[in-house]
Design an enzyme around this catalytic site. Sequence first.
Site, PDB file in Angstrom:
ATOM      1  N   ASP A 143      -0.112   7.866  -1.182  1.00 57.46           N
ATOM      2  CA  ASP A 143       1.041   7.344  -1.925  1.00 57.46           C
ATOM      3  C   ASP A 143       0.569   6.916  -3.311  1.00 57.46           C
ATOM      4  OD1 ASP A 143       3.621   6.233  -2.562  1.00 57.46           O
ATOM      5  OD2 ASP A 143       3.943   5.888  -0.424  1.00 57.46           O
ATOM      6  N   GLY A 176      -2.221   8.691  -5.486  1.00 48.79           N
ATOM      7  CA  GLY A 176      -1.929   9.839  -6.329  1.00 48.79           C
ATOM      8  C   GLY A 176      -0.465  10.222  -6.255  1.00 48.79           C
ATOM      9  N   PHE A 213       2.239  13.282  -5.209  1.00 48.66           N
ATOM     10  CA  PHE A 213       2.321  14.525  -4.432  1.00 48.66           C
ATOM     11  C   PHE A 213       2.781  15.703  -5.281  1.00 48.66           C
ATOM     12  CE2 PHE A 213       6.018  11.927  -2.544  1.00 48.66           C
ATOM     13  CZ  PHE A 213       6.899  12.246  -3.567  1.00 48.66           C
ATOM     14  N   HIS A 229      14.229  14.599   1.010  1.00 45.35           N
ATOM     15  CA  HIS A 229      15.643  14.334   0.704  1.00 45.35           C
ATOM     16  C   HIS A 229      15.815  13.522  -0.577  1.00 45.35           C
ATOM     17  CE1 HIS A 229      16.627  10.180   2.737  1.00 45.35           C
ATOM     18  NE2 HIS A 229      15.505  10.124   2.048  1.00 45.35           N
TER      19      HIS A 229
END
Length: 336
Positions: free
Chosen positions: A201, A227, A229, A246
């Site tokens: 995360d 980091g 994604f 989502h």
Amino acid sequence: MTAPGMPPQARMMQMITGYWITQIVHAVADLKLADHLADAHLTVEEIAELTGVDTGTMTRLLRACAAQGVVAYDDGKFAGTPLLATLREGVPGSLRDIAIVHGSPGHWLSWGMFPDAVRAGAPRTQAALGSDIWTYFQANPQEWERFSSSMSELTDGLSREIGTLLDTAGLTTVVDVGGANGALLHPLLRANPDLRGVVFDLPTVEPTAVAEAEKAGFADRCAFVGGSFFDGVPEGDLFLLKAVLHNWDDESCVRILTNCRKALRPGGRVVVVEMPLGPIGEPGFAPLLDLGMLAVNAGRERDLPHYDALFQAAGLRRVEVTPTSSPQSLVHAVAD
């Protein structure tokens, strides 16, 4: 759908005033009525003193709560109900933080501009809050902490179930992508002693994630990597993405999934934990959540063919869908 025996006008009036209930529940959660009435039958005067609310005003609030079945009233005293118990603080299955989040400015003001969001096909959070929801949360850390806690509330029961639903035979490392405090990962590690975990995360999450891993007894089996994604993810055999996709548009989702595909070890899989849309007209929470995403951020809910298209664009292929006891499902994908 109209409730049996309820005239359409009455049902529509119930829907029109639904936001009143949201803020009543918000107030009940904020005042901790569920905790005050957990093991006690109290008079309105006693409740007013505990909450610091005027007795007359508290009477009005409790009368409305009693009409909704949130509290019970007998012989001059109020008591909790199973419905109220869902707002207890810090207990398994609690919805307290969720109740507070959805009545707080970040979500509440954004929903207030929903007709404009429908016309634009995009959230109006910039107009409502002065920024997108994530930037707003950075400027309002207390609301962000509450939102983060509400996500953990939603994860609580599901995470324990996932620990038994996922087959981790032959796997060594599971990466919880966007894993926050690791609430989803820890039960999986508990159910599979040979498995090691990585919470991936933003760097700002690290202190909380590390503390929670130590609290759960996984300091030696659960690492944190900071980091984005969008730039890449750590290597692993199993990637978990719960309520990640989502939040984003299709292009962003493909980028996230492509990074997972690149870091996926041979024989591994990506498991997306989301609430797939069913056929139009099928009752369920997913269509409402889809509009919640339109109201608050740039994401959306998707049906399985839509997920298949995202997987294909990222070099993945759906192989299985595992239902859970919640509206969410585990959508499994492997390298194509």
